[in-house]
Design an enzyme around this catalytic site. Structure first.
Site, PDB file in Angstrom:
ATOM      1  N   LYS A 356      -6.741  13.897  -0.252  1.00 42.74           N
ATOM      2  CA  LYS A 356      -5.716  12.849  -0.301  1.00 42.74           C
ATOM      3  C   LYS A 356      -6.412  11.504  -0.124  1.00 42.74           C
ATOM      4  CE  LYS A 356      -1.604  11.106   2.115  1.00 42.74           C
ATOM      5  NZ  LYS A 356      -0.654  11.367   3.234  1.00 42.74           N
ATOM      6  N   ASP A 358      -5.944   7.518   0.130  1.00 45.64           N
ATOM      7  CA  ASP A 358      -4.850   6.665   0.597  1.00 45.64           C
ATOM      8  C   ASP A 358      -5.276   5.198   0.614  1.00 45.64           C
ATOM      9  OD1 ASP A 358      -2.367   6.003   1.599  1.00 45.64           O
ATOM     10  OD2 ASP A 358      -2.538   7.238   3.402  1.00 45.64           O
ATOM     11  N   ASP A 419       6.073   6.249   3.317  1.00 43.90           N
ATOM     12  CA  ASP A 419       5.940   7.368   4.248  1.00 43.90           C
ATOM     13  C   ASP A 419       7.312   7.772   4.754  1.00 43.90           C
ATOM     14  OD1 ASP A 419       3.207   7.027   4.039  1.00 43.90           O
ATOM     15  OD2 ASP A 419       2.871   7.066   6.197  1.00 43.90           O
TER      16      ASP A 419
END
Length: 610
Positions: A356, A358, A419
């Protein structure tokens, strides 16, 4: 009827192919417009006909006239919204928030001057109920749209960040597509299909369910808790036949932001972490922010020349987080590029097969780079190319906090909203702040991207007892299921009750189909259907607002476009709840109906054969 105006040219009603050239000093702009029923394409080439180099900043390509609200705005990166506005979006609160926290505005836009001039752009594409206008790729420029809500027009812009075009050189601008005359959702789907075709998109599948450490432990995760959850997940998988396949360690393991290969005192080596996860029978996943470098990192101390700089020659602030200043890696610097490649390659060697990445917007901030010929967009794509080559085609890459259109073709999955959080958080500013409500809102509004540009990641389902009510958790979980996005959970698994496991199973039964979402203002109430899910055909309404909606006429939403026929005619939508009707799937045939309206518009829908 669609009406276009080119600077210096009278209004054009798109039809057959039209070509013409305009001069702006030494810069010649060659336009090529082609049209067909419901579709107009624009190709543009910039040529420097002079004898010396010319720098190009922002340039207006055309104006779309006589547009009606609402206007659907898209932000440049994944945390911020795609939503409807009936008047100009307010930007001052966000500017004030960024200034008060000492941060930059780059999380919201690569062109902060627009926000400071009280202008909110729509990035990459813009929509109304009558049209979708969007670029098919983003490889050089940053394309955006501005809306005049007093005179009802939209301007189409490109930003080249003062890129120099040498004498006799030319730049081909990314192609613009304008779709009109169909339902909004059909046009968004068609737009995404054209992007997929234009860029030759392919992506690695994600089969099963993942677990992520972040939304229970945040940065407090340690190896002991990770190991304990791996054992619990293995037990639950075997006992409940739930297909957990991935364990992804999130933020909290690294020595510092930028020093990704060194773990802190809470963890053993990366090799040991990956080995423990894989011994449990799971794919090992890891989080990092590859373009981000904190002011306390070893890279910042030893290699400031690897960072994007300001005009003063000092490292340029990308954003603030972790109570630190965060700077951006300049991948046009050969040593920084080599460092990035070796870092990502080392993660694969350690045993991580799911990565992942980010805070990716940091890689696309404007600033001084070692290679001044590359725009921030070109530099960003260079960085993604390095990451993909280092990780290999067999590694699943999930993008997050990412400039959306420039990422197409480089990632397998993409976070498409803010988020989530273990609380609803209905009252936070809509600027990417964690919120269960805003996370699921974007899962609906950007669902047309799923399986076209990448696999959508709506963020994790929360199963444990927390600030979310039972209805809020159910709304989130079942929405993720019926939209068929990536499914991950994020709990201390010892805190997940029988009810939590049952909710996860219920969400799983809604996956595997072909979802469609009806947008009607699309900020808080959504109609959705999923054809041929794992067990059902599903019709659904989701009410994310705090206001009940009574007597919703279901067939107004599902009559012509869904392919799923509900059995009831009305529904009452309670606040923060999901309304579902499931019909067990059976062998059936659908026939396509083509309807030509009086105004010449064509509508396609499906109905079940008798």
């Amino acid at each position: 009827m669609l009406k276009i105006k080119i600077p210096g040219i009278e209004s054009i009603f798109p039809g057959e192919k039209t070509e013409f050239t305009l001069k702006h000093g030494d810069i010649e702009v060659a336009y090529s417009l082609s049209g067909s029923a419901g579709e107009t394409a624009l190709k543009t080439v910039l040529r420097n006909t002079g004898t010396s180099s010319v720098k190009i900043g922002a340039m207006k390509l055309l104006t779309i006239e006589e547009v009606n609200e609402p206007i659907y705005y898209n932000n440049w990166q994944s945390w911020f919204p795609f939503k409807a506005y009936w008047e100009q979006p307010v930007v001052k609160p966000f500017v004030q928030f960024a200034d008060s926290t000492g941060s930059s505005l780059f999380s919201a836009t690569p062109i902060p001057g627009l926000l400071r001039n009280d202008v909110r752009p729509s990035d990459y594409f813009v929509a109304t109920d009558e049209l979708v206008a969007g670029f098919l790729s983003c490889s050089i420029t940053h394309p955006y749209f501005t809306w005049n809500d007093k005179e009802y027009y939209i301007d189409v812009w490109i930003e080249l960040f003062n890129k120099a075009i040498g004498a006799g050189e030319e730049i081909e601008i990314e192609e613009l597509l304008i779709l009109h005359g169909r339902y909004l959702w059909e046009m968004l789907e068609a737009y995404a299909e054209r992007i997929k075709e234009y860029n030759g998109v392919s992506f690695k599948e994600f089969n099963g369910i993942g677990w992520c450490s972040w939304y229970n432990y945040f940065t407090e995760i340690d190896f002991k808790e990770l190991e304990r959850n791996v054992a619990l997940l293995k037990e639950i998988r075997e006992r409940e036949a739930i297909p957990y396949c991935l364990v992804q360690l999130d933020d909290g393991y690294q020595k510092d932001i930028g020093d990704w290969l060194e773990t802190n005192e809470k963890f053993p080596s990366l090799d040991e972490i990956a080995s423990m996860i894989k011994e449990g029978g799971f794919t090992a996943g890891l989080w990092l922010a590859p373009f981000s470098v904190s002011e306390t990192s070893e890279i910042f101390s030893n290699h400031k020349d690897w960072l994007v700089r300001g005009l003063d020659g000092k490292p340029k602030l990308a954003y603030r987080n972790w109570q630190k200043n965060i700077y951006a890696l300049d991948v046009t610097h050969p040593e920084a590029a080599e460092h990035l490649y070796k870092t990502m390659r080392r993660l694969r060697e350690a045993g991580f097969d799911y990565i992942k990445i980010d805070f990716l917007f940091a890689g696309a901030i404007p600033g001084e780079r070692l290679d001044p010929s590359r725009t921030p967009v070109q530099a960003y794509r260079t960085g993604l190319k390095i990451i993909r080559e280092a990780l290999g085609s067999d590694c699943f890459i999930l993008g997050c906090g990412a400039p959306l259109l420039p990422s197409v073709g480089f990632v397998d999955g993409m976070r498409i909203g803010a988020d989530t959080a273990p609380s609803w958080r209905a009252d936070v500013m809509d600027i990417g702040i964690p919120s269960a409500k805003l996370s699921i809102r974007n899962a609906f509004t950007r669902s047309f991207m799923h399986r076209r540009l990448w696999l959508n990641d709506p963020d994790t389902i929360i199963l444990r007892d927390c600030e979310l009510t039972t209805d809020e958790k159910r709304t989130f979980a079942l929405s993720v299921g019926l939209l068929d996005g990536m499914i991950l959970t994020s709990d201390d698994m010892s805190l997940v009750s029988r009810e939590g496991i049952s909710l996860l199973k219920e969400a799983l039964e809604l996956t595997g189909g072909k979802p469609r979402v009806f947008l009607d203002g699309m900020n808080g109430v959504f109609a959705a259907c999923t054809k041929a899910a794992r067990k059902y055909n599903v019709t659904a309404f989701v009410n994310l607002t705090d206001t009940p909606r009574h007597g919703i006429k279901i067939k107004d939403y599902y009559r012509e476009w869904s392919g799923v026929t509900p059995s009831v005619t009305e529904a009452d939508l309670l606040p923060r709840k999901i309304w579902l009707e499931r019909v067990e799937t059976r062998a059936r045939e659908l026939e396509k109906i083509v309807e030509i309206r009086e105004d010449g518009r064509q509508f396609n829908y499906y109905t079940e054969k008798e």
